[in-house]
Write a protein that holds these residues in place. Structure first.
Motif, mmCIF file in Angstrom:
data_model
loop_
_atom_site.group_PDB
_atom_site.id
_atom_site.type_symbol
_atom_site.label_atom_id
_atom_site.label_comp_id
_atom_site.label_asym_id
_atom_site.label_seq_id
_atom_site.Cartn_x
_atom_site.Cartn_y
_atom_site.Cartn_z
ATOM 1 N N LYS A 83 -42.810 -65.457 -30.524
ATOM 2 C CA LYS A 83 -42.140 -66.669 -30.498
ATOM 3 C C LYS A 83 -40.573 -66.377 -30.322
ATOM 4 C CE LYS A 83 -45.103 -68.532 -33.942
ATOM 5 N NZ LYS A 83 -45.816 -67.302 -34.332
ATOM 6 N N VAL A 84 -40.011 -67.267 -29.698
ATOM 7 C CA VAL A 84 -38.347 -66.975 -29.444
ATOM 8 C C VAL A 84 -37.703 -68.271 -29.671
ATOM 9 C CG1 VAL A 84 -38.635 -67.189 -27.085
ATOM 10 C CG2 VAL A 84 -36.692 -65.989 -28.122
ATOM 11 N N GLY A 85 -36.702 -68.454 -30.080
ATOM 12 C CA GLY A 85 -35.904 -69.823 -30.315
ATOM 13 C C GLY A 85 -34.479 -69.286 -30.729
ATOM 14 N N ASP A 86 -33.659 -70.476 -31.027
ATOM 15 C CA ASP A 86 -32.528 -70.620 -31.619
ATOM 16 C C ASP A 86 -32.169 -70.536 -33.077
ATOM 17 O OD1 ASP A 86 -33.694 -73.250 -31.154
ATOM 18 O OD2 ASP A 86 -31.771 -73.912 -32.252
ATOM 19 N N ILE A 87 -31.100 -70.120 -33.648
ATOM 20 C CA ILE A 87 -30.680 -70.280 -34.842
ATOM 21 C C ILE A 87 -29.377 -71.029 -35.056
ATOM 22 C CG2 ILE A 87 -29.957 -68.915 -36.832
ATOM 23 C CD1 ILE A 87 -31.780 -66.736 -36.129
ATOM 24 N N LEU A 88 -29.439 -72.073 -35.850
ATOM 25 C CA LEU A 88 -28.307 -72.788 -36.356
ATOM 26 C C LEU A 88 -28.203 -72.895 -37.593
ATOM 27 C CD1 LEU A 88 -28.607 -75.777 -33.638
ATOM 28 C CD2 LEU A 88 -26.975 -73.659 -33.504
ATOM 29 N N SER A 89 -27.130 -72.483 -38.271
ATOM 30 C CA SER A 89 -26.983 -72.183 -39.916
ATOM 31 C C SER A 89 -25.870 -72.584 -40.403
ATOM 32 C CB SER A 89 -27.259 -70.848 -40.334
ATOM 33 O OG SER A 89 -26.575 -69.864 -39.878
ATOM 34 N N ILE A 108 -9.744 -71.858 -58.100
ATOM 35 C CA ILE A 108 -10.905 -72.520 -57.464
ATOM 36 C C ILE A 108 -11.318 -71.593 -56.299
ATOM 37 C CG2 ILE A 108 -12.232 -74.269 -56.975
ATOM 38 C CD1 ILE A 108 -11.511 -74.485 -59.855
ATOM 39 N N TRP A 109 -12.653 -71.096 -56.345
ATOM 40 C CA TRP A 109 -12.825 -70.397 -54.928
ATOM 41 C C TRP A 109 -13.828 -71.222 -54.254
ATOM 42 C CZ3 TRP A 109 -18.069 -68.295 -54.475
ATOM 43 C CH2 TRP A 109 -18.342 -67.477 -53.380
ATOM 44 N N PHE A 110 -13.467 -71.273 -52.828
ATOM 45 C CA PHE A 110 -14.353 -71.819 -51.753
ATOM 46 C C PHE A 110 -14.644 -71.003 -50.681
ATOM 47 C CE2 PHE A 110 -14.212 -74.237 -47.930
ATOM 48 C CZ PHE A 110 -15.188 -75.292 -48.174
ATOM 49 N N ALA A 111 -15.735 -71.072 -50.167
ATOM 50 C CA ALA A 111 -16.204 -70.126 -48.850
ATOM 51 C C ALA A 111 -17.094 -70.839 -48.106
ATOM 52 C CB ALA A 111 -16.921 -69.010 -49.402
ATOM 53 N N TYR A 112 -16.917 -70.939 -46.736
ATOM 54 C CA TYR A 112 -18.109 -71.119 -45.688
ATOM 55 C C TYR A 112 -18.442 -70.115 -44.657
ATOM 56 C CZ TYR A 112 -13.903 -71.472 -42.736
ATOM 57 O OH TYR A 112 -12.855 -71.267 -42.001
ATOM 58 N N ARG A 113 -19.526 -70.437 -43.891
ATOM 59 C CA ARG A 113 -20.023 -69.478 -43.293
ATOM 60 C C ARG A 113 -20.881 -70.360 -42.049
ATOM 61 N NH1 ARG A 113 -23.559 -64.190 -44.573
ATOM 62 N NH2 ARG A 113 -21.516 -63.991 -45.682
ATOM 63 N N PHE A 114 -20.555 -70.573 -40.912
ATOM 64 C CA PHE A 114 -21.446 -71.051 -39.789
ATOM 65 C C PHE A 114 -21.718 -70.075 -38.570
ATOM 66 C CE2 PHE A 114 -18.246 -74.070 -41.491
ATOM 67 C CZ PHE A 114 -19.127 -75.273 -41.941
ATOM 68 N N GLU A 115 -22.893 -70.237 -38.356
ATOM 69 C CA GLU A 115 -23.735 -69.400 -37.524
ATOM 70 C C GLU A 115 -24.492 -69.774 -36.407
ATOM 71 O OE1 GLU A 115 -24.427 -65.374 -40.473
ATOM 72 O OE2 GLU A 115 -25.741 -66.819 -40.208
ATOM 73 N N ILE A 135 -27.033 -63.034 -34.233
ATOM 74 C CA ILE A 135 -26.274 -63.848 -34.470
ATOM 75 C C ILE A 135 -24.911 -63.555 -33.576
ATOM 76 C CG2 ILE A 135 -24.415 -64.807 -36.107
ATOM 77 C CD1 ILE A 135 -27.660 -65.323 -36.773
ATOM 78 N N LEU A 136 -24.889 -64.451 -32.329
ATOM 79 C CA LEU A 136 -24.109 -64.131 -31.304
ATOM 80 C C LEU A 136 -22.612 -64.873 -31.675
ATOM 81 C CD1 LEU A 136 -26.458 -65.319 -28.671
ATOM 82 C CD2 LEU A 136 -25.749 -62.935 -29.364
ATOM 83 N N LEU A 137 -22.613 -65.855 -32.627
ATOM 84 C CA LEU A 137 -21.210 -66.360 -32.790
ATOM 85 C C LEU A 137 -21.139 -66.751 -34.256
ATOM 86 C CD1 LEU A 137 -18.503 -67.753 -31.653
ATOM 87 C CD2 LEU A 137 -19.487 -69.634 -31.235
ATOM 88 N N ARG A 138 -19.846 -66.446 -35.160
ATOM 89 C CA ARG A 138 -19.978 -66.664 -36.499
ATOM 90 C C ARG A 138 -18.692 -67.048 -36.914
ATOM 91 N NH1 ARG A 138 -21.719 -61.854 -40.347
ATOM 92 N NH2 ARG A 138 -23.344 -63.055 -40.227
ATOM 93 N N ASN A 147 -11.102 -60.840 -42.980
ATOM 94 C CA ASN A 147 -11.946 -61.570 -41.712
ATOM 95 C C ASN A 147 -13.380 -61.011 -41.751
ATOM 96 O OD1 ASN A 147 -12.470 -62.708 -39.248
ATOM 97 N ND2 ASN A 147 -11.205 -61.406 -38.198
ATOM 98 N N MET A 148 -14.152 -62.149 -41.585
ATOM 99 C CA MET A 148 -15.438 -61.877 -41.639
ATOM 100 C C MET A 148 -16.190 -62.616 -40.324
ATOM 101 S SD MET A 148 -16.689 -62.137 -45.663
ATOM 102 C CE MET A 148 -18.393 -61.794 -45.117
ATOM 103 N N SER A 149 -15.536 -62.953 -39.479
ATOM 104 C CA SER A 149 -15.973 -63.590 -38.370
ATOM 105 C C SER A 149 -16.579 -62.588 -37.122
ATOM 106 C CB SER A 149 -14.816 -64.592 -37.723
ATOM 107 O OG SER A 149 -14.629 -65.545 -38.532
ATOM 108 N N GLY A 150 -17.324 -63.132 -36.614
ATOM 109 C CA GLY A 150 -17.831 -61.972 -35.524
ATOM 110 C C GLY A 150 -19.566 -62.459 -35.016
ATOM 111 N N SER A 151 -20.152 -61.163 -35.208
ATOM 112 C CA SER A 151 -21.552 -61.418 -34.523
ATOM 113 C C SER A 151 -22.316 -60.421 -35.684
ATOM 114 C CB SER A 151 -21.857 -60.760 -33.418
ATOM 115 O OG SER A 151 -21.104 -59.541 -33.196
#
Length: 235
Positions: A83-89, A108-115, A135-138, A147-151
């Motif tokens: 099986k092969v498919g996409d990932i959105l998180s 107050i601490w706040f964090a986010y991550r989109f992939e 993960i091709l785009l984060r 900095n934690m953006s990337g792949s």
């Protein structure tokens, strides 16, 4: 401190497995991509500026949602091995911060991550499956590291009710690019992560995830250790 908390959470993880897990046919358990979970999140940063050592600790709760449009189609074809498919998180965390670094002034601490990326799954038997997540785009920000953006790239394996996940995460602004090669000494090195999850029921899992970066491997002098314990529903 964070490592001691992580050890306690792992003991809690094992305890919950023994108490709440229920028996079911092995064929009911599948390596999945769709997941929504709620967890406890803790992160630690040790960095040195000249002769001063700064320590930052954060902790709180986090919510993560991950889905795949294409893999939802394959759920209707259980006999298909590959099986092969996409990932959105997306993942959001909120909590407290403690730090002796004058730059870190947020109580107050706040964090986010989109992939976004792709997932590949292969079933050997009813008991064993393997997978690979690219993960091709984060886009990520946790106000602890610079900095934690990337792949990222992650290998996955399931044996009966246990799933193991491990991989590397780029800390660069890389769009549609791989993590940093190990022989490249000019760019910031990759983080590593290791996770385990256990199926309490065919659609419920309990898991944890470790992320770390050794200080000697960081161009910025950052020593990172992140730990997350979660319970969730998978689909």
């Amino acid at each position: 401190m964070i490592r001691r908390v992580g050890t306690c959470f792992i003991f809690l993880f094992v305890f919950c497995i023994s108490v709440f897990s229920q028996q079911s046919k092995v064929s009911n358990y599948k390596l999945r991509v769709g997941d929504i979970n709620l967890g406890l999140d803790s992160r630690s940063l040790n960095t040195r500026d000249s002769l001063l050592l700064y320590q930052t600790h954060v902790g709180g709760i986090s919510l993560r949602y991950q889905s795949s449009i294409m893999l939802g189609y394959y759920l209707k074809q259980p006999d298909k091995r590959f099986k092969v498919g996409d990932i959105l998180s997306s993942e959001i965390s909120v909590g407290y911060m403690q730090s002796n670094d004058p730059v870190q002034k947020l109580p107050i601490w706040f964090a986010y991550r989109f992939e976004m990326g792709a997932s590949f799954l292969y079933s050997f038997t009813e008991s064993s499956e393997v997978g690979l997540n690219l993960i091709l785009l984060r886009f990520s920000r946790d106000f602890v590291t610079q900095n934690m953006s990337g792949s990222a790239i992650e290998a996955r394996a399931r044996w009966k009710r246990m799933v193991v996940e491990a991989g590397v995460d780029s800390r660069q602004l890389r769009i549609l690019g791989p993590p940093v090669p190990y022989f490249n000494r000019k760019e910031e090195k990759n983080m590593h992560h290791l996770g385990m999850r256990y199926f309490l029921k065919p659609d419920q899992n309990l898991g944890f995830r470790l992320e770390w970066l050794q200080k000697k491997a960081s161009n910025n002098g950052d020593g990172l250790f992140n730990f997350r314990l979660y319970w969730g529903k998978c689909f």
